[in-house]
Write a protein that holds these residues in place. Structure first.
Motif, PDB file in Angstrom:
ATOM      1  N   GLY A  96      13.513  22.751  40.677  1.00 33.86           N
ATOM      2  CA  GLY A  96      13.130  23.087  39.663  1.00 33.86           C
ATOM      3  C   GLY A  96      13.005  24.437  39.052  1.00 33.86           C
ATOM      4  O   GLY A  96      13.002  24.339  37.607  1.00 33.86           O
ATOM      5  N   THR A  97      13.579  24.854  39.903  1.00 30.03           N
ATOM      6  CA  THR A  97      13.576  26.481  39.354  1.00 30.03           C
ATOM      7  C   THR A  97      15.437  26.167  38.833  1.00 30.03           C
ATOM      8  O   THR A  97      15.398  26.777  37.294  1.00 30.03           O
ATOM      9  CB  THR A  97      14.287  28.145  40.077  1.00 30.03           C
ATOM     10  N   ALA A  98      15.765  25.227  38.816  1.00 29.92           N
ATOM     11  CA  ALA A  98      17.061  25.461  38.373  1.00 29.92           C
ATOM     12  C   ALA A  98      17.007  24.486  36.517  1.00 29.92           C
ATOM     13  O   ALA A  98      17.454  24.810  35.780  1.00 29.92           O
ATOM     14  CB  ALA A  98      18.230  24.355  38.426  1.00 29.92           C
ATOM     15  N   VAL A  99      16.306  23.629  36.708  1.00 27.61           N
ATOM     16  CA  VAL A  99      15.474  23.123  35.170  1.00 27.61           C
ATOM     17  C   VAL A  99      14.748  23.701  34.203  1.00 27.61           C
ATOM     18  O   VAL A  99      15.530  24.118  33.419  1.00 27.61           O
ATOM     19  CB  VAL A  99      14.740  21.959  35.619  1.00 27.61           C
ATOM     20  N   PHE A 100      13.934  24.724  35.392  1.00 29.00           N
ATOM     21  CA  PHE A 100      13.430  25.668  34.585  1.00 29.00           C
ATOM     22  C   PHE A 100      14.317  26.733  33.834  1.00 29.00           C
ATOM     23  O   PHE A 100      14.143  26.785  32.451  1.00 29.00           O
ATOM     24  CB  PHE A 100      11.818  26.703  35.113  1.00 29.00           C
ATOM     25  N   VAL A 148      17.640  28.804  28.860  1.00 33.89           N
ATOM     26  CA  VAL A 148      18.935  28.484  28.155  1.00 33.89           C
ATOM     27  C   VAL A 148      19.283  28.039  26.637  1.00 33.89           C
ATOM     28  O   VAL A 148      19.897  28.453  25.824  1.00 33.89           O
ATOM     29  CB  VAL A 148      19.973  28.676  29.151  1.00 33.89           C
ATOM     30  N   ALA A 149      18.673  26.907  27.134  1.00 31.64           N
ATOM     31  CA  ALA A 149      18.832  26.086  25.571  1.00 31.64           C
ATOM     32  C   ALA A 149      17.686  26.766  24.518  1.00 31.64           C
ATOM     33  O   ALA A 149      18.270  26.316  23.042  1.00 31.64           O
ATOM     34  CB  ALA A 149      18.515  24.394  26.521  1.00 31.64           C
ATOM     35  N   LEU A 150      16.811  27.365  25.172  1.00 28.82           N
ATOM     36  CA  LEU A 150      15.671  27.830  24.057  1.00 28.82           C
ATOM     37  C   LEU A 150      16.613  28.830  23.349  1.00 28.82           C
ATOM     38  O   LEU A 150      16.595  28.978  22.083  1.00 28.82           O
ATOM     39  CB  LEU A 150      14.418  27.753  24.374  1.00 28.82           C
ATOM     40  N   VAL A 151      17.150  29.854  24.018  1.00 23.73           N
ATOM     41  CA  VAL A 151      17.912  30.437  23.395  1.00 23.73           C
ATOM     42  C   VAL A 151      18.801  30.031  23.157  1.00 23.73           C
ATOM     43  O   VAL A 151      19.387  31.056  21.991  1.00 23.73           O
ATOM     44  CB  VAL A 151      17.782  31.682  25.278  1.00 23.73           C
TER      45      VAL A 151
END
Length: 93
Positions: free
Chosen positions: A48-52, A57-60
Motif C-alpha cells: 500500500g505504501t509503495a502504491v501510494f 511520483v506519477a502525479l509529480v
C-alpha cells in the motif's frame, strides 16, 4: 475577453491554435490512473505504501511535464497547481 482566453487556452504547438483544455493522457497520467485503481485494492502495508508513493511520483511527473512543456499557459498553470497541491498534501499528512 476573447483575446485573454486565446492567450490562455490556444495550443501553441498547432498552426490553427485551437483551444486545449484537456488532452489524451500521457504515460505519467496513465501510470497515475492505474496505480490509483490498484490503491483501491491494496491500501495497507508495504504494498500500500509503495502504491501510494508510486501515485505521487506519477502525479509529480505529470505535473512537472505540464509545467515545463504544456501547450498553453492554462496547462502550465494546471501543472504548477498540481505540484503545489501535491507538495502541500504531502507536508500536511
Amino acid at each position: 475577453m476573447r483575446r485573454a482566453l486565446d492567450w490562455l487556452l490556444a495550443d501553441r504547438t498547432r498552426a490553427d491554435r485551437r483551444w486545449t483544455v484537456a488532452q489524451w493522457p500521457n504515460v505519467a497520467a496513465w501510470v497515475f490512473l492505474a496505480l490509483t485503481l490498484v490503491r483501491q485494492v491494496v491500501d495497507e502495508g508495504p504494498w500500500g505504501t509503495a502504491v501510494f508513493v508510486g501515485t505521487r511520483v506519477a502525479l509529480v511527473w505529470w505535473a512537472g511535464d505540464e509545467l515545463l512543456r504544456g501547450v498553453n499557459p492554462f496547462r502550465r498553470l494546471l501543472g504548477a497547481g498540481v505540484l503545489v497541491s501535491t507538495a502541500v498534501g504531502l507536508l500536511v499528512s
